[in-house]
Design an enzyme around this catalytic site. Sequence first.
Site, PDB file in Angstrom:
ATOM      1  N   HIS A 237      -1.882  70.738 -12.929  1.00 54.33           N
ATOM      2  CA  HIS A 237      -1.226  71.879 -13.593  1.00 54.33           C
ATOM      3  C   HIS A 237      -1.480  73.187 -12.832  1.00 54.33           C
ATOM      4  O   HIS A 237      -2.194  74.071 -13.320  1.00 54.33           O
ATOM      5  CB  HIS A 237      -1.695  72.007 -15.055  1.00 54.33           C
ATOM      6  CG  HIS A 237      -0.730  72.811 -15.893  1.00 54.33           C
ATOM      7  ND1 HIS A 237      -0.527  72.599 -17.233  1.00 54.33           N
ATOM      8  CD2 HIS A 237       0.083  73.850 -15.569  1.00 54.33           C
ATOM      9  CE1 HIS A 237       0.356  73.465 -17.708  1.00 54.33           C
ATOM     10  NE2 HIS A 237       0.743  74.251 -16.710  1.00 54.33           N
TER      11      HIS A 237
ATOM     12  N   ARG B 164       6.377  70.575 -18.996  1.00 53.36           N
ATOM     13  CA  ARG B 164       5.219  70.258 -19.815  1.00 53.36           C
ATOM     14  C   ARG B 164       5.143  68.743 -19.900  1.00 53.36           C
ATOM     15  O   ARG B 164       6.177  68.071 -19.973  1.00 53.36           O
ATOM     16  CB  ARG B 164       5.353  70.844 -21.225  1.00 53.36           C
ATOM     17  CG  ARG B 164       5.127  72.360 -21.311  1.00 53.36           C
ATOM     18  CD  ARG B 164       3.668  72.728 -21.042  1.00 53.36           C
ATOM     19  NE  ARG B 164       3.390  74.140 -21.222  1.00 53.36           N
ATOM     20  CZ  ARG B 164       3.354  75.040 -20.233  1.00 53.36           C
ATOM     21  NH1 ARG B 164       3.605  74.677 -18.995  1.00 53.36           N
ATOM     22  NH2 ARG B 164       3.069  76.300 -20.481  1.00 53.36           N
TER      23      ARG B 164
ATOM     24  N   GLU C 142      -3.960  66.906 -21.125  1.00 51.59           N
ATOM     25  CA  GLU C 142      -4.611  67.568 -19.975  1.00 51.59           C
ATOM     26  C   GLU C 142      -6.001  68.033 -20.376  1.00 51.59           C
ATOM     27  O   GLU C 142      -6.201  68.435 -21.529  1.00 51.59           O
ATOM     28  CB  GLU C 142      -3.770  68.771 -19.538  1.00 51.59           C
ATOM     29  CG  GLU C 142      -2.392  68.345 -19.045  1.00 51.59           C
ATOM     30  CD  GLU C 142      -1.512  69.509 -18.602  1.00 51.59           C
ATOM     31  OE1 GLU C 142      -2.007  70.659 -18.543  1.00 51.59           O
ATOM     32  OE2 GLU C 142      -0.342  69.275 -18.321  1.00 51.59           O
TER      33      GLU C 142
HETATM   34  C1  DGY Z   1       2.675  78.691 -17.703  1.00 48.05           C
HETATM   35  O1  DGY Z   1       2.574  79.876 -17.365  1.00 48.05           O
HETATM   36  O2  DGY Z   1       3.289  78.342 -18.717  1.00 48.05           O
HETATM   37  C2  DGY Z   1       1.963  77.713 -16.850  1.00 48.05           C
HETATM   38  O3  DGY Z   1       2.431  76.420 -17.036  1.00 48.05           O
HETATM   39  C3  DGY Z   1       0.491  77.767 -17.152  1.00 48.05           C
HETATM   40  O4  DGY Z   1       0.260  77.235 -18.420  1.00 48.05           O
END
Ligand code: DGY
Length: 324
Positions: free
Chosen positions: A284, A237, A266
């Site tokens: 992402h 993250r 984001e």
């Molecule tokens: C997750 O599944 O956590 C991916 O990063 C998509 O947000």
Amino acid sequence: MKKTVLAFSRITPAMAERLRHDFDVILPDPKQGDLNAQFNEALPHAHGLIGVGRKLGRTQLEGAGKLEVVSSVSVGYDNYDLDYFNERGIALTNTPDVLTESTADLGFALIIGSARRVAELDAWTKAGHWQASVTPNLFGSDVHGKTLGIVGLGNIGAAIARRGRLGFGMRVLYTGNSRKTALEQELGAEYRSLEQLLGESDFVCLVVPLSDATRHLIGARELKFMKPSAFLINIARGPVVDEAALIEALQSGTIRGAGLDVYEKEPLADSPLFRLPNALTLPHVGSATAETREAMANRALDNLRAALLGERPRDLVNPQVWKG
Ligand code: DGY
């Protein structure tokens, strides 16, 4: 009477159809105006929510008096205020396992892509600069045989470590809250403190969930432990890394490069990262393959359906709220 499901991000027509079998379904529609307004208007009627990418806590859910379950189409659940969910007895489900291998593939794409300067050289070629053999200023770095440091050896971290060890003959280091003896045996993975791992690794790959303990885990101090030839890969993250400190480290040569799929804010817009050739920036997309996104959607649907029909969902994040 059927219970009501409200989707908080786009779901496919096939998913909506499956849901309609058992539930009334509300799908906010961009053609009908503001999506947030539609979502907030429908919220008091919803017994279940399904989607991804929306922060949900006390402020957002105060009017959701009937809410029983939120089914997130993601493995990470840092967008949800779990304490509030527990206080209200709202179940939260996620989609583990089905995205492990695709996300590990993407992690490895960032490792190779940043080391071998794939995007940068693609742009260079298409710009018509290829007149003769490339000169050393455009050479990349090897991946095979190098040291891969995994921060957070969970399922995805282990899948990246396997690729590194078995596919690329890499030495694998890891750090985290606990020792993983089975993986130490399988992959020869060696445990290190975070500081040791940063100092020894050629590729530092972040795969930890976001929490108070991991927010800004990597800042200016930590980046200085890394080798000037090393790469930082973040598929965890964005807020796990102090982005301003990372930009400074990339500009000053404290580290060689970064492969990033996630950002502090984001979507990433107008960032200095856009002007850094040694930053490989993806939007992402760790789990964004057609196959995996479908598997995630189905898993989220199964979880939602089970919870609303009174069966314990498979991927319950907060089992303490389950009274069934
Ligand atoms: C997750 O599944 O956590 C991916 O990063 C998509 O947000």
